[in-house]
Design an enzyme around this catalytic site. Structure first.
Site, PDB file in Angstrom:
ATOM      1  N   TYR A 154      -5.383  -5.376   0.990  1.00 56.03           N
ATOM      2  CA  TYR A 154      -5.378  -4.093   0.270  1.00 56.03           C
ATOM      3  C   TYR A 154      -6.666  -3.908  -0.542  1.00 56.03           C
ATOM      4  CZ  TYR A 154      -3.375  -0.490  -2.867  1.00 56.03           C
ATOM      5  OH  TYR A 154      -3.116   0.659  -3.588  1.00 56.03           O
ATOM      6  N   LYS A 158      -9.462  -1.006  -0.099  1.00 54.88           N
ATOM      7  CA  LYS A 158      -9.794  -0.083  -1.193  1.00 54.88           C
ATOM      8  C   LYS A 158     -11.265  -0.210  -1.622  1.00 54.88           C
ATOM      9  CE  LYS A 158      -5.717   1.837  -1.596  1.00 54.88           C
ATOM     10  NZ  LYS A 158      -5.513   3.242  -1.182  1.00 54.88           N
TER      11      LYS A 158
HETATM   12  P1  NAP Z   1       4.275   5.598  -1.535  1.00 57.57           P
HETATM   13  O1  NAP Z   1       5.138   6.151  -2.608  1.00 57.57           O
HETATM   14  O2  NAP Z   1       4.715   4.379  -0.791  1.00 57.57           O
HETATM   15  O3  NAP Z   1       3.974   6.776  -0.469  1.00 57.57           O
HETATM   16  C1  NAP Z   1       3.141   6.505   0.611  1.00 57.57           C
HETATM   17  C2  NAP Z   1       2.909   7.784   1.378  1.00 57.57           C
HETATM   18  O4  NAP Z   1       1.983   7.515   2.425  1.00 57.57           O
HETATM   19  C3  NAP Z   1       4.152   8.332   2.023  1.00 57.57           C
HETATM   20  O5  NAP Z   1       4.090   9.719   1.978  1.00 57.57           O
HETATM   21  C4  NAP Z   1       4.031   7.827   3.464  1.00 57.57           C
HETATM   22  O6  NAP Z   1       4.679   8.665   4.414  1.00 57.57           O
HETATM   23  C5  NAP Z   1       2.548   7.925   3.650  1.00 57.57           C
HETATM   24  N1  NAP Z   1       2.012   7.081   4.702  1.00 57.57           N
HETATM   25  C6  NAP Z   1       2.045   5.737   4.811  1.00 57.57           C
HETATM   26  N2  NAP Z   1       1.423   5.343   5.922  1.00 57.57           N
HETATM   27  C7  NAP Z   1       0.983   6.465   6.536  1.00 57.57           C
HETATM   28  C8  NAP Z   1       0.265   6.719   7.737  1.00 57.57           C
HETATM   29  N3  NAP Z   1      -0.138   5.722   8.543  1.00 57.57           N
HETATM   30  N4  NAP Z   1      -0.011   8.003   8.059  1.00 57.57           N
HETATM   31  C9  NAP Z   1       0.385   9.030   7.268  1.00 57.57           C
HETATM   32  N5  NAP Z   1       1.061   8.840   6.122  1.00 57.57           N
HETATM   33  C10 NAP Z   1       1.351   7.575   5.766  1.00 57.57           C
HETATM   34  O7  NAP Z   1       2.814   5.257  -2.076  1.00 57.57           O
HETATM   35  P2  NAP Z   1       2.067   5.689  -3.434  1.00 57.57           P
HETATM   36  O8  NAP Z   1       2.341   4.666  -4.464  1.00 57.57           O
HETATM   37  O9  NAP Z   1       2.296   7.107  -3.739  1.00 57.57           O
HETATM   38  O10 NAP Z   1       0.555   5.478  -2.983  1.00 57.57           O
HETATM   39  C11 NAP Z   1      -0.265   6.543  -2.566  1.00 57.57           C
HETATM   40  C12 NAP Z   1      -1.705   6.066  -2.562  1.00 57.57           C
HETATM   41  O11 NAP Z   1      -2.063   5.649  -3.872  1.00 57.57           O
HETATM   42  C13 NAP Z   1      -1.953   4.879  -1.643  1.00 57.57           C
HETATM   43  O12 NAP Z   1      -3.216   4.997  -1.033  1.00 57.57           O
HETATM   44  C14 NAP Z   1      -1.954   3.707  -2.600  1.00 57.57           C
HETATM   45  O13 NAP Z   1      -2.698   2.630  -2.123  1.00 57.57           O
HETATM   46  C15 NAP Z   1      -2.601   4.341  -3.817  1.00 57.57           C
HETATM   47  N6  NAP Z   1      -2.336   3.650  -5.069  1.00 57.57           N
HETATM   48  C16 NAP Z   1      -1.076   3.502  -5.541  1.00 57.57           C
HETATM   49  C17 NAP Z   1      -0.870   2.822  -6.745  1.00 57.57           C
HETATM   50  C18 NAP Z   1       0.495   2.632  -7.343  1.00 57.57           C
HETATM   51  O14 NAP Z   1       0.599   1.916  -8.352  1.00 57.57           O
HETATM   52  N7  NAP Z   1       1.533   3.234  -6.823  1.00 57.57           N
HETATM   53  C19 NAP Z   1      -1.965   2.294  -7.427  1.00 57.57           C
HETATM   54  C20 NAP Z   1      -3.237   2.452  -6.908  1.00 57.57           C
HETATM   55  C21 NAP Z   1      -3.416   3.140  -5.729  1.00 57.57           C
HETATM   56  P3  NAP Z   1       6.251   8.417   4.840  1.00 57.57           P
HETATM   57  O15 NAP Z   1       7.084   8.937   3.683  1.00 57.57           O
HETATM   58  O16 NAP Z   1       6.416   9.237   6.069  1.00 57.57           O
HETATM   59  O17 NAP Z   1       6.418   6.943   5.028  1.00 57.57           O
END
Ligand code: NAP
Length: 246
Positions: A154, A158
């Site tokens: 990851y 990133k």
């Molecule tokens: P999440 O709640 O798990 O949601 C992930 C989303 O990505 C869902 O809508 C999922 O669609 C979609 N997705 C996953 N794989 C995909 C693919 N191959 N093609 C199209 N859509 C895909 O994640 P989140 O926490 O909101 O994270 C969103 C972003 O923020 C990510 O890039 C993550 O790395 C980044 N981020 C998150 C955090 C944190 O603390 N949460 C911190 C830093 C960065 P489905 O619903 O259809 O599965």
């Protein structure tokens, strides 16, 4: 009042992407809501946008697959007539220590989090350059800045996304297309609620603000970066982490 912007947010069915889609719609954009498999959740997002007076459409597609990623961008351009804003948000985790990591854990995370952004950006950029206006925001992570044990895949994705952001920012800047990244810390979504409670508590204890962030707090920064107010910001990486990685 400016023109109505057309935006595509990848991974917008849940979490941070959902909040970004809602926020951009609130600012008047027509928003393409991309998702990979959770159609019901994605439909709930377009419904919520429409119920609050905004406009949205569904864009199914796995961004790690070249054909599907290009088709997703093409659909957004077809429905919207143009594409002004791309938010590369789709992301997954497959956390494990390096010595236990399977090749598939590495490939899946790199393919979605980094290759997906490459594919969507390449498909979206030509039209933006031609129209001399565009905004691309990549959702990175502080893991890409400072690393994190158990997240070699990851963090590499990133960090790669940050390098990608800066290179494309240089390529596109003269045409008024900005490319920026945000680096969230610990945000309340399905990704973090799935963490073991002990690991969560330990991480929160290290955050100067002593709490996790919300998806809305990330969406607010993205809304700024894609607006005309951020017209002179490109190649930037903005941390949204309550002070965690300063
Ligand atoms: P999440 O709640 O798990 O949601 C992930 C989303 O990505 C869902 O809508 C999922 O669609 C979609 N997705 C996953 N794989 C995909 C693919 N191959 N093609 C199209 N859509 C895909 O994640 P989140 O926490 O909101 O994270 C969103 C972003 O923020 C990510 O890039 C993550 O790395 C980044 N981020 C998150 C955090 C944190 O603390 N949460 C911190 C830093 C960065 P489905 O619903 O259809 O599965």
């Amino acid at each position: 009042m400016g023109v109505r912007r057309v935006a595509l947010v990848t991974g917008a069915s849940r979490g941070i992407g959902r909040a970004i889609a809602l926020r951009l719609a609130q600012d008047g954009a027509l928003v393409g809501v991309n998702y990979r498999q959770n159609a019901a959740a994605a439909e709930a997002v377009t419904t919520a946008i429409e119920e609050s007076g905004g406009q949205a459409f569904l864009v199914p597609g796995d961004v790690s697959d070249a054909g599907q990623a290009r088709a997703a961008v093409a659909k957004a351009i077809e429905v919207g007539g143009r594409l002004d804003v791309l938010v590369n948000n789709a992301g997954i985790i497959r956390d494990t220590l390096l010595l236990r990591m399977a090749d598939d854990d590495w490939d899946a995370v790199l393919n979605t989090n980094l290759r997906g952004a490459y594919l969507c950006t390449q498909a979206a950029l030509r039209g933006m350059l031609r129209q001399r206006w565009g905004r691309i925001v990549n959702i990175a992570s502080i893991a890409g800045l400072v690393g994190n044990a158990g997240q070699a895949n990851y963090s590499a994705a990133k960090a790669g996304l940050i390098g990608f952001t800066k290179s494309v920012a240089r390529e596109a800047a003269s045409r008024n297309v900005t490319v920026n990244a945000v680096a969230p810390g610990l945000i309340e979504t399905d990704i973090t609620t799935g963490m073991p409670p002990k690991a969560r508590e330990a991480m929160i204890a290290q955050i100067p603000m002593q709490r996790m962030g919300t998806p809305e707090e990330v969406a607010e920064v993205v809304a700024f970066l894609v607006s005309d107010r951020a017209s002179y910001i490109t190649g930037a990486v903005i941390q949204i982490d309550g002070g965690l990685a300063m």
